[in-house]
Enzyme design. Structure first.
Site, PDB file in Angstrom:
ATOM      1  N   CYS A   1     -33.296 -13.192  67.591  1.00 47.85           N
ATOM      2  CA  CYS A   1     -34.340 -13.532  66.541  1.00 47.85           C
ATOM      3  C   CYS A   1     -35.111 -14.864  66.712  1.00 47.85           C
ATOM      4  CB  CYS A   1     -33.467 -13.789  65.223  1.00 47.85           C
ATOM      5  SG  CYS A   1     -32.311 -12.377  64.874  1.00 47.85           S
TER       6      CYS A   1
ATOM      7  N   HIS B   1     -35.083 -19.294  57.670  1.00 47.74           N
ATOM      8  CA  HIS B   1     -34.740 -18.169  58.535  1.00 47.74           C
ATOM      9  C   HIS B   1     -34.283 -17.219  57.334  1.00 47.74           C
ATOM     10  CE1 HIS B   1     -33.458 -15.668  61.638  1.00 47.74           C
ATOM     11  NE2 HIS B   1     -31.967 -15.726  61.211  1.00 47.74           N
TER      12      HIS B   1
ATOM     13  N   GLU C   1     -27.619 -22.824  56.769  1.00 49.21           N
ATOM     14  CA  GLU C   1     -28.923 -23.227  56.771  1.00 49.21           C
ATOM     15  C   GLU C   1     -29.403 -24.278  55.722  1.00 49.21           C
ATOM     16  OE1 GLU C   1     -33.571 -21.874  57.567  1.00 49.21           O
ATOM     17  OE2 GLU C   1     -32.248 -20.207  56.747  1.00 49.21           O
TER      18      GLU C   1
ATOM     19  N   LYS D   1     -38.363 -12.690  54.122  1.00 44.95           N
ATOM     20  CA  LYS D   1     -37.573 -11.510  54.729  1.00 44.95           C
ATOM     21  C   LYS D   1     -37.502 -10.341  53.693  1.00 44.95           C
ATOM     22  CE  LYS D   1     -35.391 -13.404  58.869  1.00 44.95           C
ATOM     23  NZ  LYS D   1     -36.022 -14.607  58.930  1.00 44.95           N
TER      24      LYS D   1
ATOM     25  N   HIS E   1     -36.141  -8.350  58.246  1.00 38.02           N
ATOM     26  CA  HIS E   1     -35.818  -8.949  59.616  1.00 38.02           C
ATOM     27  C   HIS E   1     -36.362  -8.448  60.712  1.00 38.02           C
ATOM     28  CE1 HIS E   1     -34.259 -11.970  62.168  1.00 38.02           C
ATOM     29  NE2 HIS E   1     -33.092 -12.036  61.664  1.00 38.02           N
TER      30      HIS E   1
ATOM     31  N   PHE F   1     -28.599 -14.818  66.908  1.00 41.34           N
ATOM     32  CA  PHE F   1     -27.461 -14.774  67.415  1.00 41.34           C
ATOM     33  C   PHE F   1     -27.336 -15.098  69.038  1.00 41.34           C
ATOM     34  CE2 PHE F   1     -26.014 -10.542  65.160  1.00 41.34           C
ATOM     35  CZ  PHE F   1     -25.812 -11.208  64.114  1.00 41.34           C
TER      36      PHE F   1
END
Length: 410
Positions: free
Chosen positions: A167, A299, A310, A331, A336, A395
């Site tokens: 991502c 994010h 976050e 998002k 996403h 990730f």
């Protein structure tokens, strides 16, 4: 050469909100989601039935020059976005060549080609009936295909890279372009990210990971229950300020800071320290005070762990300036988009800065006591500062943060 200033002179987007930057920004500003019902015939026990995807009809209408014999949809998406960005920048043949690079990331590469061929291979094994495989599978699947096709389309013969860091792929691509240009490696670059991952095999893999919401993506809301898969492409044209001025181009904004870090910890669980270090590096690179940043495009995946982590990171970085800071995740609008997410969100951040409006976080219902703040929600909020920050956390513990500065400062 490290004092070179890097500006954005063109932007292009292809997303579930439509073709073009205006469609993406208008949807984000108004909080209008591109999510739709989605059911795959090949997933009989499908539990999650919503995604932000680009239909075959929408793709065919936008990608009029696509070469499906040689290109997966992931490449077609990127070429649609690149065409808009190049046109807005006003680039012509004389502006490419050895001084123009291409850095376009992707997480999966040719997911549709891979999915179709694996299904045929499986059916052949089960039924014994020979299935015709796609002879161009390898060049369509390879993750760098989109970057290479952009290079070939425009004759850009400078450095070419393809970041594939889940991502963070697009944000790291933009950040790498920025750093290489500051160091003198090239005068301009076509950069961003692309992903065409809403296909049965990939969708099913995310579903069984149990991180997809069964109803709606609700970043930072107390009742959040997962992310929504998306896809698309975002492309920027970056140039040194000197190169842009030499040809009379009008900068849209300046990239003033970039930070990237690795958690070096858990593969899937985010670490607020890594995210904080990423933002702090970007702020230090930009040479600004945290209070000078008016908007953060988070994010914000709407998973329980990410949003909490976050928020902790933002509190650590911004301190007292966090109170009143406009923060939102877009998002719920575009989904996403994995390897394209950072590019789509950088473009939204760019348009946010130009308009002085922080777009809302969709579907927010209630403040989570564990988080303790409300993102911008309901409608867009005005802000006056000249800087905005966007985050991408992946990730693998990969973090990337970009800071844009208003063109009015140039």
């Amino acid at each position: 050469m490290t004092d070179r200033r890097i500006v954005i002179t063109g932007a292009g987007a292809f997303s579930p909100c439509g073709s073009g930057v205006d469609a993406l920004w208008t949807a984000a500003r108004d909080g209008r989601s591109g999510a739709r019902e989605l059911r795959f015939d090949t997933i009989p026990d499908q539990k999650v039935t919503r995604a932000a995807y680009i239909s075959d009809a929408e793709y065919a209408a936008a990608a009029t020059g696509a070469k499906p014999r040689f290109q997966d949809r992931v490449t077609g998406f990127a070429l649609v976005a690149a065409a808009e960005a190049v046109a807005q920048a006003g680039l012509s043949d004389e502006h490419f060549g050895e001084e123009c690079g291409v850095i376009v990331g992707s997480g999966f590469g040719g997911a549709e080609t891979l999915d179709i061929n694996y299904r045929k291979f499986s059916e052949q094994h089960l039924t014994g009936v020979t299935q015709r495989m796609d002879a161009m599978s390898i060049p369509k699947i390879m993750t760098n295909a989109a970057a290479s096709w952009i290079s070939m389309t425009y004759g850009a013969r400078g450095p070419l890279y393809c970041n594939s860091t889940a991502c963070s792929s697009a944000s790291q691509s933009i950040g790498l372009a920025y750093q290489l240009m500051k160091g003198g490696a090239m005068d301009r670059c076509i950069t961003g990210g692309t992903e065409a991952c809403v296909v049965p095999g990939v969708f099913r893999a995310w579903e069984i990971l149990r991180v997809l919401s069964p109803d709606a993506c609700r970043p930072f809301s107390r009742d959040r229950n997962g992310m929504m898969l998306g896809e698309g492409a975002g492309v920027l044209v970056l140039e040194t300020l000197e190169a842009a001025e030499a040809r009379g181009a009008t900068p849209l904004a300046e990239i003033v800071g970039y930070g990237t870090t690795s958690d070096a910890g858990d593969l899937l669980r985010p670490d607020p320290d890594g995210a904080a270090r990423s933002m702090s590096r970007a702020i230090r690179d930009a040479g600004v005070d945290p209070s000078e940043i008016g908007y953060v495009n988070a994010h914000g995946t709407a998973t329980v762990a990410n949003d909490l982590s976050e928020t902790q990171a933002m509190r650590n970085v911004f301190g007292n300036a966090f109170e009143g800071l406009a923060v939102s995740s877009t998002k719920p609008v575009h989904g996403h988009a994995l390897g394209a997410a950072g590019a789509l969100e950088t473009i939204i951040t760019l348009e946010s800065l130009r308009a002085g409006l922080a777009p809302p976080s969709g579907n927010f219902n209630e403040t989570d006591p564990a988080i303790g703040f409300e993102p911008v929600h309901g409608e867009a909020r005005e802000y006056a500062q000249d800087f905005a920050l966007t985050n991408s956390f992946a990730f693998g513990g990969i973090n990337a943060s970009l800071i844009l500065g208003s063109a009015a400062r140039l």
